[in-house]
Design a protein around this motif. Sequence first.
Motif, PDB file in Angstrom:
ATOM      1  N   THR A 165     -41.572 -31.141  -2.967  1.00 39.91           N
ATOM      2  CA  THR A 165     -40.790 -31.763  -1.893  1.00 39.91           C
ATOM      3  C   THR A 165     -41.578 -32.049  -0.624  1.00 39.91           C
ATOM      4  N   GLY A 166     -42.723 -31.379  -0.452  1.00 30.45           N
ATOM      5  CA  GLY A 166     -43.349 -31.349   0.870  1.00 30.45           C
ATOM      6  C   GLY A 166     -42.843 -30.132   1.628  1.00 30.45           C
ATOM      7  N   TRP A 167     -43.408 -29.899   2.809  1.00 34.02           N
ATOM      8  CA  TRP A 167     -43.110 -28.687   3.579  1.00 34.02           C
ATOM      9  C   TRP A 167     -42.390 -29.057   4.871  1.00 34.02           C
ATOM     10  N   PRO A 168     -41.209 -28.498   5.136  1.00 37.87           N
ATOM     11  CA  PRO A 168     -40.386 -28.964   6.259  1.00 37.87           C
ATOM     12  C   PRO A 168     -40.991 -28.750   7.638  1.00 37.87           C
TER      13      PRO A 168
ATOM     14  N   LEU B 208     -37.168 -13.216   7.749  1.00 36.63           N
ATOM     15  CA  LEU B 208     -37.663 -11.851   7.896  1.00 36.63           C
ATOM     16  C   LEU B 208     -38.739 -11.756   8.962  1.00 36.63           C
ATOM     17  N   ASN B 209     -39.382 -12.889   9.277  1.00 36.44           N
ATOM     18  CA  ASN B 209     -40.398 -12.937  10.334  1.00 36.44           C
ATOM     19  C   ASN B 209     -40.136 -14.166  11.202  1.00 36.44           C
ATOM     20  N   ASN B 210     -40.564 -14.104  12.464  1.00 36.60           N
ATOM     21  CA  ASN B 210     -40.181 -15.178  13.380  1.00 36.60           C
ATOM     22  C   ASN B 210     -40.886 -16.503  13.107  1.00 36.60           C
ATOM     23  N   TYR B 211     -41.928 -16.510  12.275  1.00 35.52           N
ATOM     24  CA  TYR B 211     -42.522 -17.798  11.916  1.00 35.52           C
ATOM     25  C   TYR B 211     -41.547 -18.635  11.083  1.00 35.52           C
ATOM     26  N   ALA B 212     -40.526 -17.985  10.515  1.00 40.03           N
ATOM     27  CA  ALA B 212     -39.562 -18.695   9.669  1.00 40.03           C
ATOM     28  C   ALA B 212     -38.705 -19.678  10.452  1.00 40.03           C
ATOM     29  N   PHE B 213     -38.545 -19.441  11.747  1.00 40.40           N
ATOM     30  CA  PHE B 213     -37.643 -20.289  12.535  1.00 40.40           C
ATOM     31  C   PHE B 213     -38.077 -21.757  12.509  1.00 40.40           C
ATOM     32  N   ALA B 214     -39.369 -22.001  12.766  1.00 39.38           N
ATOM     33  CA  ALA B 214     -39.870 -23.382  12.816  1.00 39.38           C
ATOM     34  C   ALA B 214     -39.888 -24.027  11.436  1.00 39.38           C
ATOM     35  N   ILE B 215     -39.995 -23.214  10.385  1.00 42.59           N
ATOM     36  CA  ILE B 215     -39.998 -23.754   9.028  1.00 42.59           C
ATOM     37  C   ILE B 215     -38.591 -24.164   8.603  1.00 42.59           C
ATOM     38  N   LEU B 216     -37.613 -23.351   8.992  1.00 50.68           N
ATOM     39  CA  LEU B 216     -36.237 -23.569   8.548  1.00 50.68           C
ATOM     40  C   LEU B 216     -35.439 -24.523   9.433  1.00 50.68           C
ATOM     41  N   ASN B 217     -35.839 -24.680  10.683  1.00 51.94           N
ATOM     42  CA  ASN B 217     -35.036 -25.506  11.584  1.00 51.94           C
ATOM     43  C   ASN B 217     -34.891 -26.963  11.115  1.00 51.94           C
TER      44      ASN B 217
ATOM     45  N   PHE C 133     -41.947 -21.237   1.180  1.00 51.50           N
ATOM     46  CA  PHE C 133     -43.291 -20.880   1.623  1.00 51.50           C
ATOM     47  C   PHE C 133     -43.462 -20.835   3.147  1.00 51.50           C
ATOM     48  N   HIS C 134     -44.416 -19.999   3.563  1.00 53.11           N
ATOM     49  CA  HIS C 134     -44.675 -19.852   4.993  1.00 53.11           C
ATOM     50  C   HIS C 134     -46.057 -20.343   5.386  1.00 53.11           C
ATOM     51  N   GLY C 135     -46.739 -21.021   4.485  1.00 54.65           N
ATOM     52  CA  GLY C 135     -48.045 -21.558   4.839  1.00 54.65           C
ATOM     53  C   GLY C 135     -48.641 -22.381   3.715  1.00 54.65           C
ATOM     54  N   LEU C 136     -49.883 -22.817   3.932  1.00 56.65           N
ATOM     55  CA  LEU C 136     -50.565 -23.700   2.993  1.00 56.65           C
ATOM     56  C   LEU C 136     -51.859 -23.107   2.455  1.00 56.65           C
TER      57      LEU C 136
ATOM     58  N   PRO D  53     -38.575 -18.624   3.514  1.00 56.48           N
ATOM     59  CA  PRO D  53     -40.007 -18.893   3.654  1.00 56.48           C
ATOM     60  C   PRO D  53     -40.875 -17.664   3.368  1.00 56.48           C
ATOM     61  N   GLY D  54     -40.268 -16.497   3.256  1.00 58.30           N
ATOM     62  CA  GLY D  54     -41.024 -15.260   3.013  1.00 58.30           C
ATOM     63  C   GLY D  54     -41.209 -14.991   1.533  1.00 58.30           C
ATOM     64  N   ASN D  55     -41.735 -13.811   1.228  1.00 62.41           N
ATOM     65  CA  ASN D  55     -42.077 -13.482  -0.152  1.00 62.41           C
ATOM     66  C   ASN D  55     -40.950 -12.819  -0.929  1.00 62.41           C
ATOM     67  N   GLU D  56     -39.845 -12.505  -0.261  1.00 63.63           N
ATOM     68  CA  GLU D  56     -38.800 -11.782  -0.959  1.00 63.63           C
ATOM     69  C   GLU D  56     -37.430 -12.098  -0.381  1.00 63.63           C
ATOM     70  N   VAL D  57     -36.418 -11.802  -1.178  1.00 68.99           N
ATOM     71  CA  VAL D  57     -35.031 -11.953  -0.763  1.00 68.99           C
ATOM     72  C   VAL D  57     -34.230 -10.984  -1.637  1.00 68.99           C
ATOM     73  N   PRO D  58     -33.233 -10.302  -1.091  1.00 75.09           N
ATOM     74  CA  PRO D  58     -32.472  -9.331  -1.898  1.00 75.09           C
ATOM     75  C   PRO D  58     -31.893  -9.966  -3.163  1.00 75.09           C
ATOM     76  N   TYR D  59     -32.183  -9.349  -4.297  1.00 76.39           N
ATOM     77  CA  TYR D  59     -31.799  -9.905  -5.596  1.00 76.39           C
ATOM     78  C   TYR D  59     -30.288  -9.972  -5.774  1.00 76.39           C
ATOM     79  N   PHE D  60     -29.535  -9.098  -5.072  1.00 81.86           N
ATOM     80  CA  PHE D  60     -28.096  -8.985  -5.300  1.00 81.86           C
ATOM     81  C   PHE D  60     -27.272  -9.999  -4.506  1.00 81.86           C
ATOM     82  N   LEU D  61     -27.913 -10.792  -3.659  1.00 82.57           N
ATOM     83  CA  LEU D  61     -27.180 -11.815  -2.919  1.00 82.57           C
ATOM     84  C   LEU D  61     -26.880 -13.006  -3.822  1.00 82.57           C
ATOM     85  N   ARG D  62     -25.688 -13.567  -3.667  1.00 82.66           N
ATOM     86  CA  ARG D  62     -25.325 -14.752  -4.436  1.00 82.66           C
ATOM     87  C   ARG D  62     -26.059 -15.965  -3.874  1.00 82.66           C
TER      88      ARG D  62
END
Length: 347
Positions: free
Chosen positions: A129-132, A8-17, A83-86, A67-76
């Motif tokens: 797990t630690g943070w990716p 949902l925000n571009n900071y997610a790219f480096a977290i998810l890659n 998380f997006h930070g520490l 990594p954000g605070n929300e995700v649509p509840y209706f998605l399978r």
Amino acid sequence: MKIVLFCLNNYAFAILNPIKEVLEEKNHDFIWYVAPKIRKSFPYNSDANTSSIKEIRTYESDVIFAPGNEVPYFLRGLKTQIFHGLAGEKKGHFRIRQYFDLYLTQGPYFTNRFNKLKEEHKDFDVIETGWPKLDVYYKNNEAIMTEKKSLLQKNNAKTIILYAPTFSPKLTSAPHLLDEIKSLSEYKDYLIFLKFHPLMDKEWVEKYKQLAENTDNISYQNENDITKFLIISDIIISDTSSVVYEFLLLDKPAITFNSISNNIVWKDLTTYDNLKEEVSDTLNKDRYDQLRKSIIKDYHPYNDGKSALRMVEAVESYLKTHNVPKRRSISTFRKLKTHIKVIKNYS
């Protein structure tokens, strides 16, 4: 497995890659969901990706990493908060918003707090797990350090300073430090990088950009990923931002202004002046080097560069004993909020 990397925000790219790289190694099927507002900044267009929630819905995922605070509840899919930070002291970090089935935590400090919340809410699980995003810290950084050497030589500098404030209007130091950063640049041995959160007030972004344009040894950075700048910098200046903790994990000194952290193991200042003197003093004598070790132990004790792998293995193991949720049971308020956001901000 079929996995959605939910941005949902571009900071997610480096977290998810780093997770994406593990998924590729394991031959899992994945797709990026990239919110329309950040579509232009998405750096991995050769990967399967979409900005359509309808497409994600028909994808029928097994896992959603968010990594954000929300995700649509209706998605399978197993809705997994990564998380997006520490910065655990920030408002909302430990708020349970009902969207997630599984929380993958960074270290004991976070794990203990979420396990207590698990006992209260009884509708999610917690695995440490630690943070990716930090995996890159512990891998081969020769290219980045070569770039640092080149930057110092090019600018005839000896020290790299990173100013990375939070965007939160109540917590940010940006409105107070413009003149102090300008004064700091009088030391030509310093090369100063400015790296702001994408949600920073545009007024202050423009003022700092103007300062950088008019000052040889100040550079405003537009890159989405701050990781490289954390690695090459010798000291960070900030406030109540999670990047302070990321920087401390590299065992380097920090200076903050009016931090609301409960675990301050760095120099925190309560007035917005004398920055030149404070930076010089900290660089000459690091008084907090031993205290930083406690933060590393509690916040992120993993230094093997395998947090992303642990996250993927965690959901693989979890789904061996749990069914894939078709949708999340949440309150009517949360459902309504989700649908409003889908219409306005997703697609």
